[in-house]
Motif scaffolding. Sequence first.
Motif, PDB file in Angstrom:
ATOM      1  N   THR A  40      13.085  31.884   8.388  1.00 18.10           N
ATOM      2  CA  THR A  40      13.486  30.808   7.490  1.00 18.10           C
ATOM      3  C   THR A  40      13.291  29.440   8.160  1.00 18.10           C
ATOM      4  O   THR A  40      13.296  29.326   9.382  1.00 18.10           O
ATOM      5  CB  THR A  40      14.958  30.952   7.096  1.00 18.10           C
ATOM      6  N   ILE A  41      13.107  28.429   7.351  1.00 17.98           N
ATOM      7  CA  ILE A  41      12.897  27.069   7.867  1.00 17.98           C
ATOM      8  C   ILE A  41      14.221  26.466   8.332  1.00 17.98           C
ATOM      9  O   ILE A  41      14.274  25.796   9.366  1.00 17.98           O
ATOM     10  CB  ILE A  41      12.260  26.180   6.788  1.00 17.98           C
ATOM     11  N   PHE A  42      15.284  26.749   7.586  1.00 18.41           N
ATOM     12  CA  PHE A  42      16.572  26.130   7.862  1.00 18.41           C
ATOM     13  C   PHE A  42      17.542  27.103   8.525  1.00 18.41           C
ATOM     14  O   PHE A  42      17.466  28.315   8.323  1.00 18.41           O
ATOM     15  CB  PHE A  42      17.202  25.597   6.581  1.00 18.41           C
ATOM     16  N   TYR A  43      18.449  26.534   9.308  1.00 22.89           N
ATOM     17  CA  TYR A  43      19.580  27.273   9.843  1.00 22.89           C
ATOM     18  C   TYR A  43      20.828  26.640   9.246  1.00 22.89           C
ATOM     19  O   TYR A  43      21.105  25.458   9.475  1.00 22.89           O
ATOM     20  CB  TYR A  43      19.611  27.180  11.373  1.00 22.89           C
ATOM     21  N   ASN A  44      21.544  27.402   8.451  1.00 24.23           N
ATOM     22  CA  ASN A  44      22.720  26.887   7.769  1.00 24.23           C
ATOM     23  C   ASN A  44      23.962  27.322   8.543  1.00 24.23           C
ATOM     24  O   ASN A  44      24.367  28.485   8.474  1.00 24.23           O
ATOM     25  CB  ASN A  44      22.786  27.388   6.328  1.00 24.23           C
ATOM     26  N   ALA A  45      24.556  26.400   9.292  1.00 22.93           N
ATOM     27  CA  ALA A  45      25.654  26.725  10.188  1.00 22.93           C
ATOM     28  C   ALA A  45      26.992  26.337   9.579  1.00 22.93           C
ATOM     29  O   ALA A  45      27.181  25.190   9.185  1.00 22.93           O
ATOM     30  CB  ALA A  45      25.470  25.993  11.519  1.00 22.93           C
ATOM     31  N   PRO A  46      27.959  27.267   9.481  1.00 22.64           N
ATOM     32  CA  PRO A  46      29.290  26.899   8.996  1.00 22.64           C
ATOM     33  C   PRO A  46      29.974  25.982   9.992  1.00 22.64           C
ATOM     34  O   PRO A  46      29.977  26.241  11.199  1.00 22.64           O
ATOM     35  CB  PRO A  46      30.014  28.249   8.878  1.00 22.64           C
ATOM     36  N   ARG A  47      30.559  24.903   9.492  1.00 25.54           N
ATOM     37  CA  ARG A  47      31.214  23.926  10.356  1.00 25.54           C
ATOM     38  C   ARG A  47      32.493  23.413   9.692  1.00 25.54           C
ATOM     39  O   ARG A  47      32.647  23.474   8.473  1.00 25.54           O
ATOM     40  CB  ARG A  47      30.278  22.740  10.646  1.00 25.54           C
ATOM     41  N   LEU A  48      33.381  22.880  10.531  1.00 22.81           N
ATOM     42  CA  LEU A  48      34.620  22.272  10.029  1.00 22.81           C
ATOM     43  C   LEU A  48      34.351  20.853   9.556  1.00 22.81           C
ATOM     44  O   LEU A  48      33.791  20.041  10.292  1.00 22.81           O
ATOM     45  CB  LEU A  48      35.668  22.233  11.144  1.00 22.81           C
ATOM     46  N   GLY A  49      34.776  20.568   8.336  1.00 22.04           N
ATOM     47  CA  GLY A  49      34.607  19.234   7.793  1.00 22.04           C
ATOM     48  C   GLY A  49      35.922  18.491   7.687  1.00 22.04           C
ATOM     49  O   GLY A  49      36.932  18.856   8.299  1.00 22.04           O
ATOM     50  N   LYS A  50      35.918  17.439   6.907  1.00 19.45           N
ATOM     51  CA  LYS A  50      37.115  16.615   6.706  1.00 19.45           C
ATOM     52  C   LYS A  50      38.261  17.470   6.173  1.00 19.45           C
ATOM     53  O   LYS A  50      38.067  18.308   5.284  1.00 19.45           O
ATOM     54  CB  LYS A  50      36.798  15.476   5.732  1.00 19.45           C
ATOM     55  N   ASP A  51      39.441  17.273   6.743  1.00 21.20           N
ATOM     56  CA  ASP A  51      40.653  17.995   6.359  1.00 21.20           C
ATOM     57  C   ASP A  51      40.550  19.505   6.583  1.00 21.20           C
ATOM     58  O   ASP A  51      41.281  20.285   5.958  1.00 21.20           O
ATOM     59  CB  ASP A  51      41.002  17.718   4.891  1.00 21.20           C
ATOM     60  N   GLY A  52      39.637  19.928   7.464  1.00 19.86           N
ATOM     61  CA  GLY A  52      39.506  21.340   7.804  1.00 19.86           C
ATOM     62  C   GLY A  52      38.689  22.158   6.823  1.00 19.86           C
ATOM     63  O   GLY A  52      38.596  23.385   6.963  1.00 19.86           O
ATOM     64  N   LYS A  53      38.064  21.524   5.844  1.00 26.60           N
ATOM     65  CA  LYS A  53      37.238  22.240   4.884  1.00 26.60           C
ATOM     66  C   LYS A  53      35.950  22.712   5.555  1.00 26.60           C
ATOM     67  O   LYS A  53      35.271  21.945   6.225  1.00 26.60           O
ATOM     68  CB  LYS A  53      36.907  21.332   3.693  1.00 26.60           C
ATOM     69  N   VAL A  54      35.617  23.988   5.365  1.00 26.30           N
ATOM     70  CA  VAL A  54      34.400  24.548   5.964  1.00 26.30           C
ATOM     71  C   VAL A  54      33.209  24.279   5.038  1.00 26.30           C
ATOM     72  O   VAL A  54      33.289  24.485   3.825  1.00 26.30           O
ATOM     73  CB  VAL A  54      34.556  26.063   6.202  1.00 26.30           C
ATOM     74  N   PHE A  55      32.109  23.814   5.608  1.00 28.15           N
ATOM     75  CA  PHE A  55      30.893  23.562   4.839  1.00 28.15           C
ATOM     76  C   PHE A  55      29.689  24.091   5.602  1.00 28.15           C
ATOM     77  O   PHE A  55      29.787  24.431   6.797  1.00 28.15           O
ATOM     78  CB  PHE A  55      30.728  22.060   4.564  1.00 28.15           C
ATOM     79  N   LYS A  56      28.549  24.173   4.935  1.00 23.92           N
ATOM     80  CA  LYS A  56      27.312  24.603   5.577  1.00 23.92           C
ATOM     81  C   LYS A  56      26.537  23.380   6.072  1.00 23.92           C
ATOM     82  O   LYS A  56      26.130  22.533   5.270  1.00 23.92           O
ATOM     83  CB  LYS A  56      26.450  25.403   4.605  1.00 23.92           C
TER      84      LYS A  56
END
Length: 209
Positions: A40-56
């Motif tokens: 695949t071209i992209f690597y979609n990594a789960p990360r912690l966002g604002k207020d602890g929300k997990v995003f890709k």
Amino acid sequence: MYKLYLKRLMDLVLSLLALPIWLFILIIIGPIIYFQDKGTIFYNAPRLGKDGKVFKMYKFRSMKVNAPDLRNQDGSTFNAEDDPRLTKIGGFIRKTSIDETPQLLNIIRGDMSIIGPRPDLPEHIELYEDDEARKLEIRPGVTGYNQAYFRNTIPWKERIKNDIYYIDHLTWWMDIKIFMKTIVSVLKRDDVFIEQITENKNGEMTNVK
């Protein structure tokens, strides 16, 4: 005013202006990544966002398909220039930070900011101590105070302290200085890779190149 409203507005405007340039990069880099190992071209990594929300978090894939997940002693991602997991194009896009450019899409989506603390792995939320969770008060950034001034030369816990310092001193002028310093750091390719993070005799984590 800047922290609450203008920062997000500037992120959105600048990201939309940069989008055509990124699409040009995608047209060139994307096929090279794919044809080197048909992954695949992209690597979609789960990360912690604002207020602890997990995003890709989106990145160009720089490692071989099914590469093992290696970590340093402090839990941060292992990152070395001679890492055998890197593809040929992967080493280049890491050195030039091109692998981070797909995060432009995260900025447009509202997951990230241009400037802010680099996002941690979701499991790192269990390792926060005292007021370290404060780094989740704002959107994570594509670059930030640590990346501009220290790149990969300081341990994770020290980076968190710097993230909180940034949050407490966040201004338009500070963001401008971080942005300009980041450009210089990327062009000079300073401290892109580290070999490992070890514990010294005082129990402190230090980087070893």
